[in-house]
Design an enzyme around this catalytic site. Structure first.
Site, short mmCIF file in Angstrom:
data_model
loop_
_atom_site.label_atom_id
_atom_site.label_comp_id
_atom_site.label_asym_id
_atom_site.label_seq_id
_atom_site.Cartn_x
_atom_site.Cartn_y
_atom_site.Cartn_z
N ASP A 46 0.63 -1.29 0.09
CA ASP A 46 -0.40 0.01 0.04
C ASP A 46 0.70 1.43 -0.10
OD1 ASP A 46 -3.41 0.54 1.12
OD2 ASP A 46 -1.91 1.90 1.43
N ASP B 1 -3.79 2.55 -5.45
CA ASP B 1 -2.35 2.34 -4.72
C ASP B 1 -2.39 1.13 -3.91
OD1 ASP B 1 -3.69 2.91 -2.48
OD2 ASP B 1 -2.42 3.57 -0.97
N GLU B 2 -2.93 -0.36 -4.21
CA GLU B 2 -2.64 -1.20 -2.92
C GLU B 2 -2.58 -2.69 -3.92
OE1 GLU B 2 -5.33 -1.79 0.26
OE2 GLU B 2 -6.41 -0.41 -0.93
P1 TTP Z 1 -5.34 4.99 0.93
O1 TTP Z 1 -4.41 4.31 0.56
O2 TTP Z 1 -6.26 4.56 1.84
O3 TTP Z 1 -4.77 6.17 2.16
P2 TTP Z 1 -3.44 6.48 1.48
O4 TTP Z 1 -2.27 6.40 0.07
O5 TTP Z 1 -3.15 8.27 0.95
O6 TTP Z 1 -2.83 7.12 2.67
P3 TTP Z 1 -1.91 5.86 3.55
O7 TTP Z 1 -0.48 5.75 3.66
O8 TTP Z 1 -3.01 6.58 4.61
O9 TTP Z 1 -2.25 4.78 2.98
O10 TTP Z 1 -5.35 5.33 -0.16
C1 TTP Z 1 -4.94 5.35 -1.46
C2 TTP Z 1 -5.41 6.74 -2.44
O11 TTP Z 1 -6.68 6.61 -2.82
C3 TTP Z 1 -5.46 8.02 -1.62
O12 TTP Z 1 -4.09 8.96 -2.02
C4 TTP Z 1 -6.16 8.82 -1.96
C5 TTP Z 1 -7.53 7.88 -2.84
N1 TTP Z 1 -8.57 7.86 -1.60
C6 TTP Z 1 -9.95 8.92 -2.00
O13 TTP Z 1 -9.96 9.23 -2.72
N2 TTP Z 1 -10.48 9.21 -1.13
C7 TTP Z 1 -10.52 8.24 -0.25
O14 TTP Z 1 -11.84 8.30 0.97
C8 TTP Z 1 -9.56 7.53 0.28
C9 TTP Z 1 -9.94 6.61 1.34
C10 TTP Z 1 -8.64 7.66 -0.61
MG MG Z 2 -2.48 4.02 0.98
#
Ligand code: TTP
Ligand code: MG
Length: 358
Positions: A13, A107-108
């Site tokens: 992730d 992203d994951e």
């Molecule tokens: P996440 O992996 O949930 O968050 P992140 O990568 O920003 O942070 P973390 O370090 O905690 O993993 O989500 C990945 C991407 O998806 C995030 O950068 C933006 C998008 N996203 C949205 O557009 N809306 C949302 O509600 C969420 C949770 C994420």
């Molecule tokens: Mg993330």
């Protein structure tokens, strides 16, 4: 008890994904609290960087609330095309280590590396190497969880965020899960959590002390899965529905290029790398090859033709047609692709393993 047939699952992730891409591309955003999203009165944030999180700012929060918590917060609009490009690149990195990939979002992804021979077959080292590849090639950080199943791997990837990883070996699963708050279990939203709490269930240990029959009266059909999760059990295979359809290699150029001669040089550079990757893909029949160009306005085009082998001259021959479609725009990315004949459906190839609950 150690299970000799345990799977090796990695959950990768990216850290603060959209925000990290903005910080990478715009140095002025690097040392300030930053969020990506709309900044109008009714907008919500997609995500924010770790500086902003110190103020309590979170994904999906309204921009107004975020500004109340952190008045100096800078909110920028997202650039989906760039995030998609990064996402394609990380998936290409994953494919160097396994064919069994289940992307969950841009992203994951889950990776099943049980049969992977790289890094002496060590899932821990593969995860480290993947994070290193991501950092070297994209200048972004990722976190990873390594565990015998998807459920534990996903929770583990959050443990040492950002830029960290966490290994939960089969013999550690039970202890790891025992202390876990039920909030962390995918599928338990705030409402279900509240309901479970009102019956005295806050952690997996509380669930373990109950029974499926009792849990059914509270959460219905979800009871069995909840009871299993509380014991760290998750027998789901990766959802890898199709065999790899193609093999691609591409490069984003440091500066845009504008003419055929420069493109030919890029093809000559990429071609040996494509062959290297092809050597690792066993027993697949090539049916197509193609060239992809991405222009400096992020539009892209692919020109393909039938082909039974990977031939450099065919890529070169397809180039003029692709260039023509650019109508003089600069080229920011060149890619070579090979299409494969579709044969069997791939599964992870592992029988479900029933663990005995102690
Ligand atoms: P996440 O992996 O949930 O968050 P992140 O990568 O920003 O942070 P973390 O370090 O905690 O993993 O989500 C990945 C991407 O998806 C995030 O950068 C933006 C998008 N996203 C949205 O557009 N809306 C949302 O509600 C969420 C949770 C994420
Ligand atoms: Mg993330």
């Amino acid at each position: 008890m150690k299970n000799a047939t345990a799977k090796k699952i990695i959950h990768v992730d990216m850290d603060a994904f959209y925000a990290s891409v903005e910080m990478r591309d715009f140095p002025q955003y690097r040392n300030i609290p930053l969020a990506v999203g709309g900044d109008g009165p009714r907008s919500v944030l997609c995500t924010c960087n770790y500086q902003a999180r110190k103020f309590g700012v979170r994904s999906a929060m309204s921009a107004i609330k975020a500004k109340q918590l952190c008045p100096e917060l800078t909110i920028v609009h997202g650039r989906m095309a760039v995030y998609k490009e990064v996402s394609d690149h990380i998936r290409e990195i994953f494919s160097r280590y396994t064919n069994l990939i289940e992307p969950l979002s841009l992203d994951e992804a889950f990776l099943d590396v049980t049969e992977s021979k790289q890094c002496q077959g060590s899932a821990t080292l593969i995860a480290e190497q993947i994070r290193k590849d991501i950092f070297t090639e994209l200048n972004l950080t990722a976190s990873a969880g390594i565990a015998p199943n998807k459920f534990i791997a996903k929770i583990a990837s959050d443990e040492n965020k950002p830029n960290g990883q966490c290994v939960i070996s089969p013999d550690k699963v039970s202890n790891f899960v025992e202390q876990l708050s039920l909030k962390k279990i995918p599928g338990i939203g705030p409402k279900t959590f509240q309901k479970l709490q009102s019956f005295g269930f806050s952690t997996c240990a509380d669930i373990r002390a109950s029974s499926i029959a009792n849990l059914t009266t509270i959460v219905g059909k979800f009871a069995t899965s909840l009871y299993q999760k509380a014991h760290g059990i998750d027998n789901r295979d990766l959802e890898v529905s199709r065999q790899r359809k193609s093999l691609a290699i591409e490069t984003t150029l440091a500066i845009d290029i504008f003419n055929e001669t420069e493109c030919l040089k890029v093809i000559e550079n990429l071609y040996p790398k494509l062959l290297e990757r092809l050597a690792k893909v066993k027993g697949r029949k090539i049916v197509r090859q193609g060239i992809k160009l991405k222009f400096n306005d992020f539009n892209q085009t692919t020109v393909e033709q039938q082909s039974l082998a990977a031939e450099q001259d065919v890529f070169k021959m397809l180039l003029p047609k692709a260039l023509e479609r650019g109508k003089g725009r600069g080229i920011r990315l060149v890619g070579l692709t090979l299409g494969f004949a579709q044969e069997d459906i791939l599964t992870t190839g592992h029988q479900e393993i029933q663990l005995i609950l102690l």
